[in-house]
Design a protein around this motif. Structure first.
Motif, PDB file in Angstrom:
ATOM      1  N   LEU A 299      30.295  48.117  32.610  1.00 36.40           N
ATOM      2  CA  LEU A 299      30.842  47.567  33.846  1.00 36.40           C
ATOM      3  C   LEU A 299      31.263  46.118  33.627  1.00 36.40           C
ATOM      4  CD1 LEU A 299      27.984  48.816  36.188  1.00 36.40           C
ATOM      5  CD2 LEU A 299      30.098  50.010  35.587  1.00 36.40           C
ATOM      6  N   MET A 300      32.390  45.713  34.232  1.00 29.89           N
ATOM      7  CA  MET A 300      32.857  44.336  34.136  1.00 29.89           C
ATOM      8  C   MET A 300      32.766  43.670  35.494  1.00 29.89           C
ATOM      9  SD  MET A 300      36.452  42.726  32.724  1.00 29.89           S
ATOM     10  CE  MET A 300      37.518  43.491  33.913  1.00 29.89           C
ATOM     11  N   CYS A 301      32.153  42.499  35.540  1.00 29.35           N
ATOM     12  CA  CYS A 301      32.105  41.721  36.771  1.00 29.35           C
ATOM     13  C   CYS A 301      33.423  40.975  36.913  1.00 29.35           C
ATOM     14  CB  CYS A 301      30.933  40.738  36.732  1.00 29.35           C
ATOM     15  SG  CYS A 301      30.850  39.734  38.222  1.00 29.35           S
ATOM     16  N   LEU A 302      34.128  41.230  38.006  1.00 31.37           N
ATOM     17  CA  LEU A 302      35.429  40.605  38.241  1.00 31.37           C
ATOM     18  C   LEU A 302      35.335  39.378  39.123  1.00 31.37           C
ATOM     19  CD1 LEU A 302      37.514  43.813  38.937  1.00 31.37           C
ATOM     20  CD2 LEU A 302      37.388  42.497  36.820  1.00 31.37           C
ATOM     21  N   GLY A 303      34.306  39.327  39.940  1.00 29.72           N
ATOM     22  CA  GLY A 303      34.165  38.202  40.851  1.00 29.72           C
ATOM     23  C   GLY A 303      32.798  38.219  41.505  1.00 29.72           C
ATOM     24  N   THR A 304      32.479  37.132  42.152  1.00 27.21           N
ATOM     25  CA  THR A 304      31.206  37.023  42.850  1.00 27.21           C
ATOM     26  C   THR A 304      31.441  36.499  44.261  1.00 27.21           C
ATOM     27  OG1 THR A 304      30.836  34.779  42.020  1.00 27.21           O
ATOM     28  CG2 THR A 304      29.912  36.581  40.725  1.00 27.21           C
ATOM     29  N   THR A 305      30.599  36.914  45.191  1.00 26.64           N
ATOM     30  CA  THR A 305      30.663  36.437  46.563  1.00 26.64           C
ATOM     31  C   THR A 305      29.273  35.973  46.960  1.00 26.64           C
ATOM     32  OG1 THR A 305      32.412  38.021  47.065  1.00 26.64           O
ATOM     33  CG2 THR A 305      31.259  37.075  48.935  1.00 26.64           C
ATOM     34  N   GLN A 306      29.210  34.847  47.658  1.00 22.40           N
ATOM     35  CA  GLN A 306      27.932  34.275  48.048  1.00 22.40           C
ATOM     36  C   GLN A 306      27.877  34.135  49.564  1.00 22.40           C
ATOM     37  OE1 GLN A 306      27.195  30.591  46.071  1.00 22.40           O
ATOM     38  NE2 GLN A 306      25.139  30.373  46.875  1.00 22.40           N
ATOM     39  N   THR A 307      26.706  34.427  50.114  1.00 19.72           N
ATOM     40  CA  THR A 307      26.541  34.281  51.558  1.00 19.72           C
ATOM     41  C   THR A 307      26.318  32.816  51.913  1.00 19.72           C
ATOM     42  OG1 THR A 307      24.173  34.679  51.384  1.00 19.72           O
ATOM     43  CG2 THR A 307      25.565  36.586  51.824  1.00 19.72           C
ATOM     44  N   GLY A 308      26.249  32.535  53.179  1.00 19.21           N
ATOM     45  CA  GLY A 308      26.140  31.156  53.653  1.00 19.21           C
ATOM     46  C   GLY A 308      27.526  30.681  54.023  1.00 19.21           C
ATOM     47  N   THR A 309      28.285  30.275  53.034  1.00 19.63           N
ATOM     48  CA  THR A 309      29.694  29.940  53.219  1.00 19.63           C
ATOM     49  C   THR A 309      30.481  31.071  52.587  1.00 19.63           C
ATOM     50  OG1 THR A 309      29.225  27.589  53.020  1.00 19.63           O
ATOM     51  CG2 THR A 309      31.506  28.271  52.719  1.00 19.63           C
ATOM     52  N   PRO A 310      31.018  31.996  53.392  1.00 22.86           N
ATOM     53  CA  PRO A 310      31.699  33.156  52.819  1.00 22.86           C
ATOM     54  C   PRO A 310      32.887  32.744  51.950  1.00 22.86           C
ATOM     55  CG  PRO A 310      31.328  33.451  55.167  1.00 22.86           C
ATOM     56  CD  PRO A 310      30.995  32.032  54.833  1.00 22.86           C
ATOM     57  N   SER A 311      32.778  33.039  50.677  1.00 22.25           N
ATOM     58  CA  SER A 311      33.876  32.787  49.748  1.00 22.25           C
ATOM     59  C   SER A 311      33.690  33.677  48.532  1.00 22.25           C
ATOM     60  CB  SER A 311      33.909  31.317  49.324  1.00 22.25           C
ATOM     61  OG  SER A 311      32.728  30.981  48.630  1.00 22.25           O
ATOM     62  N   THR A 312      34.796  33.972  47.876  1.00 18.52           N
ATOM     63  CA  THR A 312      34.760  34.803  46.671  1.00 18.52           C
ATOM     64  C   THR A 312      35.324  33.991  45.525  1.00 18.52           C
ATOM     65  OG1 THR A 312      35.007  36.822  47.941  1.00 18.52           O
ATOM     66  CG2 THR A 312      35.561  36.944  45.604  1.00 18.52           C
ATOM     67  N   PHE A 313      34.628  34.016  44.406  1.00 19.34           N
ATOM     68  CA  PHE A 313      35.088  33.354  43.191  1.00 19.34           C
ATOM     69  C   PHE A 313      35.569  34.422  42.235  1.00 19.34           C
ATOM     70  CE2 PHE A 313      34.339  31.959  38.842  1.00 19.34           C
ATOM     71  CZ  PHE A 313      35.090  30.796  38.833  1.00 19.34           C
ATOM     72  N   TRP A 314      36.849  34.399  41.880  1.00 16.69           N
ATOM     73  CA  TRP A 314      37.414  35.366  40.937  1.00 16.69           C
ATOM     74  C   TRP A 314      37.309  34.803  39.539  1.00 16.69           C
ATOM     75  CZ3 TRP A 314      37.818  39.902  42.934  1.00 16.69           C
ATOM     76  CH2 TRP A 314      38.116  40.032  44.286  1.00 16.69           C
ATOM     77  N   MET A 315      36.936  35.639  38.586  1.00 17.74           N
ATOM     78  CA  MET A 315      36.805  35.225  37.197  1.00 17.74           C
ATOM     79  C   MET A 315      38.179  34.867  36.629  1.00 17.74           C
ATOM     80  SD  MET A 315      33.649  35.438  36.808  1.00 17.74           S
ATOM     81  CE  MET A 315      32.263  36.174  37.611  1.00 17.74           C
ATOM     82  N   ASP A 316      38.192  34.116  35.529  1.00 15.76           N
ATOM     83  CA  ASP A 316      39.442  33.683  34.892  1.00 15.76           C
ATOM     84  C   ASP A 316      40.400  34.850  34.690  1.00 15.76           C
ATOM     85  OD1 ASP A 316      38.378  31.187  34.760  1.00 15.76           O
ATOM     86  OD2 ASP A 316      38.033  31.197  32.598  1.00 15.76           O
ATOM     87  N   GLY A 317      41.615  34.685  35.158  1.00 18.57           N
ATOM     88  CA  GLY A 317      42.644  35.672  34.918  1.00 18.57           C
ATOM     89  C   GLY A 317      42.574  36.916  35.797  1.00 18.57           C
ATOM     90  N   VAL A 318      41.637  36.952  36.740  1.00 23.26           N
ATOM     91  CA  VAL A 318      41.493  38.130  37.583  1.00 23.26           C
ATOM     92  C   VAL A 318      41.792  37.755  39.027  1.00 23.26           C
ATOM     93  CG1 VAL A 318      39.905  39.881  38.457  1.00 23.26           C
ATOM     94  CG2 VAL A 318      39.722  39.102  36.097  1.00 23.26           C
ATOM     95  N   ASN A 319      42.772  38.393  39.604  1.00 23.95           N
ATOM     96  CA  ASN A 319      43.068  38.233  41.023  1.00 23.95           C
ATOM     97  C   ASN A 319      43.602  39.565  41.511  1.00 23.95           C
ATOM     98  OD1 ASN A 319      44.016  37.716  43.591  1.00 23.95           O
ATOM     99  ND2 ASN A 319      44.714  35.659  43.090  1.00 23.95           N
ATOM    100  N   LEU A 320      42.796  40.256  42.290  1.00 21.17           N
ATOM    101  CA  LEU A 320      43.163  41.596  42.730  1.00 21.17           C
ATOM    102  C   LEU A 320      44.336  41.616  43.685  1.00 21.17           C
ATOM    103  CD1 LEU A 320      39.602  43.086  43.268  1.00 21.17           C
ATOM    104  CD2 LEU A 320      41.082  43.278  41.279  1.00 21.17           C
ATOM    105  N   TYR A 321      44.710  40.470  44.226  1.00 20.06           N
ATOM    106  CA  TYR A 321      45.735  40.447  45.239  1.00 20.06           C
ATOM    107  C   TYR A 321      47.089  39.969  44.738  1.00 20.06           C
ATOM    108  CZ  TYR A 321      41.654  41.249  48.014  1.00 20.06           C
ATOM    109  OH  TYR A 321      40.501  41.802  48.507  1.00 20.06           O
ATOM    110  N   GLN A 322      47.216  39.736  43.426  1.00 18.51           N
ATOM    111  CA  GLN A 322      48.520  39.405  42.858  1.00 18.51           C
ATOM    112  C   GLN A 322      49.157  40.680  42.309  1.00 18.51           C
ATOM    113  OE1 GLN A 322      47.885  36.424  39.885  1.00 18.51           O
ATOM    114  NE2 GLN A 322      48.147  34.752  41.332  1.00 18.51           N
ATOM    115  N   PRO A 323      50.435  40.878  42.584  1.00 17.81           N
ATOM    116  CA  PRO A 323      51.104  42.081  42.057  1.00 17.81           C
ATOM    117  C   PRO A 323      51.218  42.078  40.545  1.00 17.81           C
ATOM    118  CG  PRO A 323      52.660  40.680  43.268  1.00 17.81           C
ATOM    119  CD  PRO A 323      51.311  40.041  43.338  1.00 17.81           C
TER     120      PRO A 323
END
Length: 68
Positions: free
Chosen positions: A44-68
């Motif tokens: 399994l590859m971790c692509l990003g992490t999300t943390q509670t408190g201040t909702p935000s997602t950190f995408w790993m280098d070169g990974v963005n699921l929302y770019q075509p």
């Protein structure tokens, strides 16, 4: 931060070791498969992490699921 990898035994416990390279995870999957014949191990590859408190997602280098 670069993506990292886990080796997961299907129908087993959650993975506990983090691998910094695909090569390392692959070697671990081969080692575990040799110890447990007939069992399926997934890499399994971790692509990003999300943390509670201040909702935000950190995408790993070169990974963005929302770019075509």
């Amino acid at each position: 931060m670069k993506p990292y990898y886990y080796v997961f035994k299907s129908s087993g416990h959650p993975p506990s070791a983090r691998h910094e390279s695909l090569y390392s995870a692959h070697l671990e999957s081969l080692r575990l498969a040799a110890l447990h014949p007939g069992q399926l191990f997934e890499i399994l590859m971790c692509l990003g992490t999300t943390q509670t408190g201040t909702p935000s997602t950190f995408w790993m280098d070169g990974v963005n699921l929302y770019q075509p």
